[in-house]
Scaffold this motif. Structure first.
Motif, PDB file in Angstrom:
ATOM      1  N   UNK A  40       0.854  -1.198   0.000  1.00 38.70           N
ATOM      2  CA  UNK A  40       0.000   0.000   0.000  1.00 38.70           C
ATOM      3  C   UNK A  40       0.882   1.236   0.000  1.00 38.70           C
ATOM      4  N   UNK A  41       0.322   2.311  -0.531  1.00 40.10           N
ATOM      5  CA  UNK A  41       1.030   3.581  -0.619  1.00 40.10           C
ATOM      6  C   UNK A  41       0.348   4.554   0.320  1.00 40.10           C
ATOM      7  N   UNK A  42       1.045   4.904   1.401  1.00 41.52           N
ATOM      8  CA  UNK A  42       0.468   5.780   2.419  1.00 41.52           C
ATOM      9  C   UNK A  42       0.927   7.209   2.193  1.00 41.52           C
ATOM     10  N   UNK A  43      -0.027   8.129   2.217  1.00 38.61           N
ATOM     11  CA  UNK A  43       0.286   9.539   2.000  1.00 38.61           C
ATOM     12  C   UNK A  43      -0.156  10.359   3.206  1.00 38.61           C
ATOM     13  N   UNK A  44       0.378  11.569   3.280  1.00 32.02           N
ATOM     14  CA  UNK A  44       0.080  12.458   4.400  1.00 32.02           C
ATOM     15  C   UNK A  44       1.167  12.391   5.447  1.00 32.02           C
ATOM     16  N   UNK A  45       1.344  13.477   6.184  1.00 31.64           N
ATOM     17  CA  UNK A  45       2.396  13.561   7.198  1.00 31.64           C
ATOM     18  C   UNK A  45       1.842  13.614   8.611  1.00 31.64           C
ATOM     19  N   UNK A  46       0.598  13.188   8.783  1.00 34.37           N
ATOM     20  CA  UNK A  46      -0.038  13.135  10.092  1.00 34.37           C
ATOM     21  C   UNK A  46       0.114  11.712  10.634  1.00 34.37           C
ATOM     22  N   UNK A  47       0.752  11.511  11.790  1.00 32.24           N
ATOM     23  CA  UNK A  47       0.941  10.152  12.299  1.00 32.24           C
ATOM     24  C   UNK A  47      -0.353   9.457  12.705  1.00 32.24           C
ATOM     25  N   UNK A  48      -1.454  10.222  12.843  1.00 28.21           N
ATOM     26  CA  UNK A  48      -2.719   9.630  13.280  1.00 28.21           C
ATOM     27  C   UNK A  48      -3.791   9.630  12.195  1.00 28.21           C
TER      28      UNK A  48
ATOM     29  N   UNK B  38      -4.360   8.896   7.729  1.00 27.58           N
ATOM     30  CA  UNK B  38      -3.892   8.708   6.359  1.00 27.58           C
ATOM     31  C   UNK B  38      -4.777   9.507   5.422  1.00 27.58           C
ATOM     32  N   UNK B  39      -4.196  10.042   4.375  1.00 27.83           N
ATOM     33  CA  UNK B  39      -4.931  10.869   3.429  1.00 27.83           C
ATOM     34  C   UNK B  39      -5.847  10.009   2.564  1.00 27.83           C
ATOM     35  N   UNK B  40      -6.896  10.611   1.966  1.00 29.95           N
ATOM     36  CA  UNK B  40      -7.857   9.834   1.163  1.00 29.95           C
ATOM     37  C   UNK B  40      -7.256   9.176  -0.072  1.00 29.95           C
ATOM     38  N   UNK B  41      -6.098   9.635  -0.524  1.00 26.64           N
ATOM     39  CA  UNK B  41      -5.490   8.985  -1.691  1.00 26.64           C
ATOM     40  C   UNK B  41      -4.532   7.859  -1.301  1.00 26.64           C
ATOM     41  N   UNK B  42      -4.501   7.482  -0.020  1.00 26.01           N
ATOM     42  CA  UNK B  42      -3.790   6.262   0.378  1.00 26.01           C
ATOM     43  C   UNK B  42      -4.448   5.085  -0.328  1.00 26.01           C
ATOM     44  N   UNK B  43      -3.653   4.200  -0.906  1.00 27.16           N
ATOM     45  CA  UNK B  43      -4.237   3.179  -1.784  1.00 27.16           C
ATOM     46  C   UNK B  43      -3.495   1.852  -1.670  1.00 27.16           C
ATOM     47  N   UNK B  44      -4.207   0.790  -2.001  1.00 30.62           N
ATOM     48  CA  UNK B  44      -3.621  -0.540  -2.089  1.00 30.62           C
ATOM     49  C   UNK B  44      -3.127  -0.800  -3.503  1.00 30.62           C
TER      50      UNK B  44
ATOM     51  N   UNK C 116      -2.230  -1.861 -11.065  1.00 26.80           N
ATOM     52  CA  UNK C 116      -2.790  -0.526 -10.891  1.00 26.80           C
ATOM     53  C   UNK C 116      -3.042  -0.277  -9.407  1.00 26.80           C
ATOM     54  N   UNK C 117      -3.420   0.916  -9.051  1.00 26.01           N
ATOM     55  CA  UNK C 117      -3.657   1.284  -7.658  1.00 26.01           C
ATOM     56  C   UNK C 117      -5.156   1.353  -7.381  1.00 26.01           C
ATOM     57  N   UNK C 118      -5.525   0.888  -6.198  1.00 21.71           N
ATOM     58  CA  UNK C 118      -6.927   0.792  -5.815  1.00 21.71           C
ATOM     59  C   UNK C 118      -7.268   1.983  -4.930  1.00 21.71           C
ATOM     60  N   UNK C 119      -8.138   2.859  -5.432  1.00 24.98           N
ATOM     61  CA  UNK C 119      -8.576   4.020  -4.667  1.00 24.98           C
ATOM     62  C   UNK C 119     -10.011   3.803  -4.194  1.00 24.98           C
ATOM     63  N   UNK C 120     -10.351   4.482  -3.097  1.00 25.33           N
ATOM     64  CA  UNK C 120     -11.693   4.342  -2.530  1.00 25.33           C
ATOM     65  C   UNK C 120     -12.075   5.621  -1.805  1.00 25.33           C
ATOM     66  N   UNK C 121     -13.273   5.658  -1.273  1.00 29.73           N
ATOM     67  CA  UNK C 121     -13.854   6.879  -0.714  1.00 29.73           C
ATOM     68  C   UNK C 121     -12.969   7.523   0.358  1.00 29.73           C
ATOM     69  N   UNK C 122     -12.459   6.728   1.288  1.00 32.43           N
ATOM     70  CA  UNK C 122     -11.652   7.259   2.387  1.00 32.43           C
ATOM     71  C   UNK C 122     -10.191   6.858   2.281  1.00 32.43           C
ATOM     72  N   UNK C 123      -9.850   6.180   1.211  1.00 34.54           N
ATOM     73  CA  UNK C 123      -8.542   5.566   1.122  1.00 34.54           C
ATOM     74  C   UNK C 123      -8.574   4.179   1.720  1.00 34.54           C
ATOM     75  N   UNK C 124      -7.603   3.347   1.366  1.00 36.77           N
ATOM     76  CA  UNK C 124      -7.561   1.981   1.864  1.00 36.77           C
ATOM     77  C   UNK C 124      -6.125   1.494   1.903  1.00 36.77           C
TER      78      UNK C 124
END
Length: 357
Positions: free
Chosen positions: A172-180, A182-188, A204-212
């Protein structure tokens, strides 16, 4: 000396203050390691595999805390027929960067793979995925090598072997710099490994409503794969979302967009395992806000319905980050962490314990 406790072999299971009915099929619970094991207070998450010959091998990362600057990956062996795990020893470490999220898995050719996260920065979004291999049943390990170079790439779930012989590794690709959060574009996403050419190919990358993230994957028919994923977001009330589902019909090369499922998810890891009889086992926290209970569900119709459910651990506390395997004797082993990520436990049971509790 390593810390171990015998399994509780009781017809009435008392687990962490919870009394289950006397008629229930037994689920044996073992406390594997806790704060007394000198690898740092933090022990999370765990991963387990069965080795050639029947030994079990467990990996976890330990240190002072999740974002401690000196965390290492530790490994421990349970010899076949023994009840005592070996003293955990470091199997991946760095003098400069923190380690995390080990995944240990024995391939069909008996090569043991160890995948893990290397975090050079303050948050997981700076991570890369590295790996080692062992050709002597997890006794010695190769030098480390990089599997995914892109910042924010992480691993948590074990690979599977596909019907065509390829290996499939969930990332998975985790985005955002908040330790608590993950941003909505975090994807599997998924990497296919060809053992013949020793090359990795990214899906390809799997995107979803809140990220996954942290997908558990199973091949339900040749070329047809199902993945169930942790939802993204944070841990605050109101930012709630269920487990995310995605499917592939070409052997994991391309995946459908992520959609919400019936399963709640408190922003916690899940696992999915195809049993040898074709049934699917899903491990999740059956709560939208708490990492309790830890529930096992079984589908006998390729993931369309999940009528068979039983809590493995319940009550106050946290029981999270399950990893499931089915060993050569048919038993199911689930390792998970509790006590605020300081204790590793193992549940052992038959499928019958979930189908007919």
């Amino acid at each position: 000396a390593p810390h171990s406790h015998p399994m509780f072999r009781l017809s009435v299971l008392v687990l962490l203050g919870t009394l289950l009915p006397a008629a229930a099929q037994p689920i044996h619970i073992e406390r594997v390691f806790g704060p007394e094991t000198p690898t740092g207070k933090y022990k999370h998450p765990s991963s387990i595999t069965e080795l050639k010959g029947g030994d079990l091998f467990l990996a976890y990362y330990g240190g002072a805390g999740e974002y401690a600057t000196e965390t290492r990956v530790f490994g421990s062996r349970l010899k076949r027929g023994s009840r005592s795990w070996s003293k955990p020893t470091p199997i991946a470490s760095s003098p400069f960067y923190s380690m995390g999220n080990p995944v240990v898995w024995q391939a069909p050719d008996h090569t043991v793979w160890l995948f893990y996260v290397v975090r050079p920065g303050a948050t997981w979004s700076t991570s890369r995925v590295a790996a080692k291999i062992s050709r002597d049943n997890a006794r010695t390990w190769s030098d480390s090598f990089v599997v995914a170079w892109e910042a924010g790439m992480m691993v948590r779930s074990r690979p599977i072997t596909l019907a065509d012989g390829a290996y499939l590794l969930p990332l998975y690709h985790e985005t955002g710099n908040d330790p608590d959060r993950t941003a909505p574009d975090t994807c599997s996403l998924f990497l296919r490994f060809d053992p013949a050419t020793r090359t990795w190919t990214e899906s390809n990358r799997v995107y979803s409503r809140m990220g996954n993230l942290q997908a558990g994957v199973a091949e339900i028919a040749p070329g047809h794969l199902l993945a169930l994923c942790r939802r993204g977001g944070d841990y605050e009330p109101g930012d709630d979302g269920p487990v995310v589902r995605t499917e592939s019909h070409d052997g994991g090369r391309t995946w459908s967009p992520g959609v919400d499922t019936e399963f709640p998810n408190p922003n916690a890891s899940v696992d999915l395992l195809r049993l040898r009889n074709g049934h699917l086992l899903f491990l999740f926290n059956d709560s939208p806000t708490e990492r309790t209970p830890l529930t096992a569900a079984i589908s006998t119709d390729a993931g369309r319905t999940w009528p068979h459910r039983r809590n493995l651990a319940e009550g106050p506390g946290d029981f999270a980050y399950p990893t499931a395997i089915q060993t050569s004797d048919g038993r199911i082993h689930v390792t998970f962490t509790s006590d605020e990520r300081t204790v590793i436990r193992r549940a052992v049971f038959s499928e019958e314990a979930i189908l007919n509790p």
